[in-house]
Scaffold this motif. Structure first.
Motif, PDB file in Angstrom:
ATOM      1  N   VAL A  53       0.862  -1.187   0.000  1.00  0.00           N
ATOM      2  CA  VAL A  53       0.000   0.000   0.000  1.00  0.00           C
ATOM      3  C   VAL A  53       0.896   1.233   0.000  1.00  0.00           C
ATOM      4  CG1 VAL A  53      -1.744   1.330   1.229  1.00  0.00           C
ATOM      5  CG2 VAL A  53      -1.872  -1.171   1.208  1.00  0.00           C
ATOM      6  N   ASN A  54       0.676   2.121  -0.953  1.00  0.00           N
ATOM      7  CA  ASN A  54       1.431   3.369  -1.042  1.00  0.00           C
ATOM      8  C   ASN A  54       0.550   4.536  -0.632  1.00  0.00           C
ATOM      9  OD1 ASN A  54       4.110   2.590  -2.473  1.00  0.00           O
ATOM     10  ND2 ASN A  54       2.534   1.592  -3.703  1.00  0.00           N
ATOM     11  N   CYS A  55       1.119   5.449   0.170  1.00  0.00           N
ATOM     12  CA  CYS A  55       0.351   6.590   0.650  1.00  0.00           C
ATOM     13  C   CYS A  55       1.320   7.728   0.986  1.00  0.00           C
ATOM     14  CB  CYS A  55      -0.487   6.202   1.876  1.00  0.00           C
ATOM     15  SG  CYS A  55      -1.672   7.457   2.405  1.00  0.00           S
ATOM     16  N   GLY A  56       0.769   8.839   1.463  1.00  0.00           N
ATOM     17  CA  GLY A  56       1.595   9.971   1.857  1.00  0.00           C
ATOM     18  C   GLY A  56       0.884  10.801   2.904  1.00  0.00           C
ATOM     19  N   VAL A  57       1.646  11.486   3.742  1.00  0.00           N
ATOM     20  CA  VAL A  57       1.088  12.349   4.786  1.00  0.00           C
ATOM     21  C   VAL A  57       1.682  13.747   4.643  1.00  0.00           C
ATOM     22  CG1 VAL A  57       0.652  10.473   6.402  1.00  0.00           C
ATOM     23  CG2 VAL A  57       2.872  11.603   6.413  1.00  0.00           C
ATOM     24  N   GLY A  58       0.993  14.728   5.251  1.00  0.00           N
ATOM     25  CA  GLY A  58       1.445  16.104   5.142  1.00  0.00           C
ATOM     26  C   GLY A  58       2.781  16.348   5.817  1.00  0.00           C
ATOM     27  N   TYR A  59       3.450  17.394   5.395  1.00  0.00           N
ATOM     28  CA  TYR A  59       4.765  17.737   5.943  1.00  0.00           C
ATOM     29  C   TYR A  59       4.693  18.128   7.410  1.00  0.00           C
ATOM     30  CZ  TYR A  59       7.391  17.417   1.594  1.00  0.00           C
ATOM     31  OH  TYR A  59       8.024  16.948   0.471  1.00  0.00           O
ATOM     32  N   GLU A  60       3.536  18.554   7.871  1.00  0.00           N
ATOM     33  CA  GLU A  60       3.396  18.955   9.262  1.00  0.00           C
ATOM     34  C   GLU A  60       3.199  17.769  10.198  1.00  0.00           C
ATOM     35  OE1 GLU A  60      -0.668  18.289   7.697  1.00  0.00           O
ATOM     36  OE2 GLU A  60       1.162  19.255   6.948  1.00  0.00           O
ATOM     37  N   SER A  61       3.102  16.553   9.674  1.00  0.00           N
ATOM     38  CA  SER A  61       2.798  15.363  10.477  1.00  0.00           C
ATOM     39  C   SER A  61       3.996  14.929  11.313  1.00  0.00           C
ATOM     40  CB  SER A  61       2.367  14.207   9.572  1.00  0.00           C
ATOM     41  OG  SER A  61       1.265  14.557   8.774  1.00  0.00           O
ATOM     42  N   ASP A  62       3.677  14.291  12.468  1.00  0.00           N
ATOM     43  CA  ASP A  62       4.689  13.644  13.301  1.00  0.00           C
ATOM     44  C   ASP A  62       4.980  12.285  12.669  1.00  0.00           C
ATOM     45  OD1 ASP A  62       6.201  12.291  15.172  1.00  0.00           O
ATOM     46  OD2 ASP A  62       5.030  13.010  16.877  1.00  0.00           O
ATOM     47  N   LEU A  63       6.093  12.155  11.990  1.00  0.00           N
ATOM     48  CA  LEU A  63       6.364  10.973  11.185  1.00  0.00           C
ATOM     49  C   LEU A  63       6.465   9.700  12.019  1.00  0.00           C
ATOM     50  CD1 LEU A  63       8.920  12.341   8.569  1.00  0.00           C
ATOM     51  CD2 LEU A  63       6.422  12.247   8.452  1.00  0.00           C
ATOM     52  N   GLU A  64       7.046   9.793  13.204  1.00  0.00           N
ATOM     53  CA  GLU A  64       7.153   8.599  14.040  1.00  0.00           C
ATOM     54  C   GLU A  64       5.784   8.153  14.527  1.00  0.00           C
ATOM     55  OE1 GLU A  64       9.868   9.578  17.126  1.00  0.00           O
ATOM     56  OE2 GLU A  64      11.655   9.382  15.855  1.00  0.00           O
ATOM     57  N   MET A  65       4.939   9.108  14.886  1.00  0.00           N
ATOM     58  CA  MET A  65       3.586   8.764  15.322  1.00  0.00           C
ATOM     59  C   MET A  65       2.781   8.150  14.182  1.00  0.00           C
ATOM     60  SD  MET A  65       0.135   9.807  15.336  1.00  0.00           S
ATOM     61  CE  MET A  65       0.036  11.582  15.064  1.00  0.00           C
ATOM     62  N   VAL A  66       2.941   8.692  12.974  1.00  0.00           N
ATOM     63  CA  VAL A  66       2.242   8.142  11.808  1.00  0.00           C
ATOM     64  C   VAL A  66       2.685   6.706  11.565  1.00  0.00           C
ATOM     65  CG1 VAL A  66       2.007   8.320   9.313  1.00  0.00           C
ATOM     66  CG2 VAL A  66       1.859  10.376  10.718  1.00  0.00           C
ATOM     67  N   ARG A  67       3.986   6.480  11.660  1.00  0.00           N
ATOM     68  CA  ARG A  67       4.510   5.128  11.444  1.00  0.00           C
ATOM     69  C   ARG A  67       3.930   4.142  12.450  1.00  0.00           C
ATOM     70  NH1 ARG A  67      10.419   4.862  13.154  1.00  0.00           N
ATOM     71  NH2 ARG A  67       9.291   4.966  15.143  1.00  0.00           N
ATOM     72  N   ASP A  68       3.996   4.478  13.742  1.00  0.00           N
ATOM     73  CA  ASP A  68       3.519   3.574  14.786  1.00  0.00           C
ATOM     74  C   ASP A  68       2.014   3.339  14.672  1.00  0.00           C
ATOM     75  OD1 ASP A  68       6.105   3.524  15.685  1.00  0.00           O
ATOM     76  OD2 ASP A  68       5.778   5.038  17.248  1.00  0.00           O
ATOM     77  N   LEU A  69       1.255   4.383  14.374  1.00  0.00           N
ATOM     78  CA  LEU A  69      -0.199   4.250  14.251  1.00  0.00           C
ATOM     79  C   LEU A  69      -0.567   3.345  13.071  1.00  0.00           C
ATOM     80  CD1 LEU A  69      -3.100   5.078  15.014  1.00  0.00           C
ATOM     81  CD2 LEU A  69      -2.830   7.060  13.495  1.00  0.00           C
ATOM     82  N   THR A  70       0.127   3.538  11.984  1.00  0.00           N
ATOM     83  CA  THR A  70      -0.185   2.728  10.794  1.00  0.00           C
ATOM     84  C   THR A  70       0.129   1.255  11.038  1.00  0.00           C
ATOM     85  OG1 THR A  70       0.384   4.639   9.419  1.00  0.00           O
ATOM     86  CG2 THR A  70       0.210   2.500   8.327  1.00  0.00           C
ATOM     87  N   ILE A  71       1.268   0.970  11.648  1.00  0.00           N
ATOM     88  CA  ILE A  71       1.654  -0.416  11.917  1.00  0.00           C
ATOM     89  C   ILE A  71       0.662  -1.091  12.852  1.00  0.00           C
ATOM     90  CG2 ILE A  71       3.395  -1.881  13.001  1.00  0.00           C
ATOM     91  CD1 ILE A  71       5.517   0.023  11.922  1.00  0.00           C
ATOM     92  N   GLU A  72       0.262  -0.392  13.931  1.00  0.00           N
ATOM     93  CA  GLU A  72      -0.687  -0.973  14.879  1.00  0.00           C
ATOM     94  C   GLU A  72      -2.046  -1.194  14.236  1.00  0.00           C
ATOM     95  OE1 GLU A  72      -0.138  -2.177  17.844  1.00  0.00           O
ATOM     96  OE2 GLU A  72       1.998  -1.696  17.606  1.00  0.00           O
ATOM     97  N   THR A  73      -2.465  -0.275  13.387  1.00  0.00           N
ATOM     98  CA  THR A  73      -3.768  -0.417  12.718  1.00  0.00           C
ATOM     99  C   THR A  73      -3.793  -1.650  11.831  1.00  0.00           C
ATOM    100  OG1 THR A  73      -4.087   1.984  12.716  1.00  0.00           O
ATOM    101  CG2 THR A  73      -5.401   0.705  11.163  1.00  0.00           C
ATOM    102  N   ILE A  74      -2.723  -1.860  11.089  1.00  0.00           N
ATOM    103  CA  ILE A  74      -2.673  -3.011  10.184  1.00  0.00           C
ATOM    104  C   ILE A  74      -2.528  -4.312  10.966  1.00  0.00           C
ATOM    105  CG2 ILE A  74      -1.369  -4.098   8.327  1.00  0.00           C
ATOM    106  CD1 ILE A  74      -3.094  -1.730   7.478  1.00  0.00           C
ATOM    107  N   LYS A  75      -1.748  -4.296  12.036  1.00  0.00           N
ATOM    108  CA  LYS A  75      -1.594  -5.506  12.844  1.00  0.00           C
ATOM    109  C   LYS A  75      -2.919  -5.957  13.431  1.00  0.00           C
ATOM    110  CE  LYS A  75       3.232  -5.370  14.382  1.00  0.00           C
ATOM    111  NZ  LYS A  75       4.123  -5.219  15.562  1.00  0.00           N
ATOM    112  N   ASP A  76      -3.732  -5.005  13.871  1.00  0.00           N
ATOM    113  CA  ASP A  76      -5.029  -5.364  14.445  1.00  0.00           C
ATOM    114  C   ASP A  76      -5.965  -5.935  13.386  1.00  0.00           C
ATOM    115  OD1 ASP A  76      -4.145  -4.462  16.887  1.00  0.00           O
ATOM    116  OD2 ASP A  76      -5.042  -2.458  16.676  1.00  0.00           O
ATOM    117  N   LYS A  77      -5.885  -5.417  12.178  1.00  0.00           N
ATOM    118  CA  LYS A  77      -6.784  -5.871  11.115  1.00  0.00           C
ATOM    119  C   LYS A  77      -6.285  -7.152  10.467  1.00  0.00           C
ATOM    120  CE  LYS A  77     -10.266  -5.534   8.275  1.00  0.00           C
ATOM    121  NZ  LYS A  77     -11.648  -5.695   8.740  1.00  0.00           N
ATOM    122  N   PHE A  78      -4.979  -7.273  10.287  1.00  0.00           N
ATOM    123  CA  PHE A  78      -4.392  -8.434   9.611  1.00  0.00           C
ATOM    124  C   PHE A  78      -3.304  -9.024  10.509  1.00  0.00           C
ATOM    125  CE2 PHE A  78      -5.693  -5.374   6.361  1.00  0.00           C
ATOM    126  CZ  PHE A  78      -6.561  -6.133   5.590  1.00  0.00           C
TER     127      PHE A  78
END
Length: 292
Positions: free
Chosen positions: A190-215
């Motif tokens: 899955v390819n995506c992008g987030v805004g420059y103002e985003s907390d990149l580490e928080m985005v990374r951790d949130l995305t990983i946890e979301t996918i782990k819970d679903k799959f």
């Protein structure tokens, strides 16, 4: 004089017939033995054919290929018996002539049916390959679908749009193909992008946890998240995770569900997924009423 010639001719015929009769009597045991050997090989061919059919039934699902293979095996056994019978009759010259004639005829037929024979032998190869079986979902020669038939000429693929594609066997053997059914687990991207103002580490951790819970991942599998580049309007990343998938449709479903879950998680945290914006600036002002 004519009577003398007629008597000589009749005598010559009787001598010739007598010679043939003597030769027949002398060779009668060999003829009987050759006949018995040939009949024996016919029965052996039937027995070998039954055994080979039982063996191939487990590995070849297509009846046409299995029956053709059994017929070829039986024909080979009968030919062996025929050649042995000719050898017992001391017909070496005839045997040599038969082999030479068979070679010439076989060469002519092979040249005339080169494409057909290529597909036929390719079909026999495919029937024994565990990498492709009926019911498998494959991608090959620019087509993707479920294999519905493998015969001596081609394979038939049913695409996701319910249309059938017929591909010659030689194309399958010579060209690469991907088989989704051979592996129970596949990786989704899955390819995506987030805004420059985003907390990149928080985005990374949130995305990983979301996918782990679903799959849920199994064994040594893991969800992989990596930022790729600074885009024009976003910082782009690629997400990789494992799912149960034996068809391309399963991958599409998993990617669809992943995108939905990621969007929900980002909305809840106020993470922006930007899209390109184009601003047009007219620097030259047009004057309608210009002094002349």
């Amino acid at each position: 004089m004519q009577e003398f010639d007629l008597q000589d001719s009749i005598k010559g015929i009787w001598d010739k017939l007598g010679g043939w009769l003597d030769s027949l009597i002398l060779n009668l045991p060999n003829f009987i033995l050759a006949s018995l050997v040939f009949i024996l090989f016919i029965f052996i061919a039937k027995y070998v054919g039954k055994i080979f059919e039982r063996i191939t039934r487990k590995h070849i699902k297509e009846d046409s290929i299995r029956l053709m293979t059994v017929k070829v095996i039986k024909a080979i056994v009968i030919l062996i018996g025929f050649f042995i019978a000719l050898g017992l009759l001391n017909l070496d010259k005839l045997l040599t002539s038969v082999l030479a004639g068979a070679g010439v005829v076989g060469l002519a037929i092979g040249l005339a049916l080169q494409g057909t024979l290529n597909n036929t032998f390719s079909g026999l190869i495919l029937s024994f390959l565990p990498e492709i079986q009926i019911g498998d979902w494959v991608e090959t020669n620019g087509f993707a679908g479920s294999v519905t038939e493998i015969n001596l000429r081609n394979i038939v693929i049913k695409q996701s749009d319910n249309n059938y594609v017929i591909i010659p066997n030689s194309k399958i053997v010579e060209e690469p193909f991907k088989n989704f059914t051979r592996t129970a687990r596949s990786r989704v991207f899955v390819n995506c992008g987030v805004g420059y103002e985003s907390d990149l580490e928080m985005v990374r951790d949130l995305t990983i946890e979301t996918i782990k819970d679903k799959f849920p991942q199994k064994g040594n599998e893991e969800v992989e998240f990596m930022y790729e580049a600074f885009g024009d309007s976003s910082i782009n990343f690629v997400l990789r995770f494992w799912v149960d998938a034996t068809k391309n449709r399963h991958l599409l479903i998993a990617r669809n569900e992943a995108i939905i879950e990621i969007k929900k998680a980002y909305d809840a945290k106020g993470i922006n997924i930007p899209f390109p914006i184009r601003t047009i600036d007219f620097t030259n002002k047009l004057s309608i009423n210009r002094d002349t």
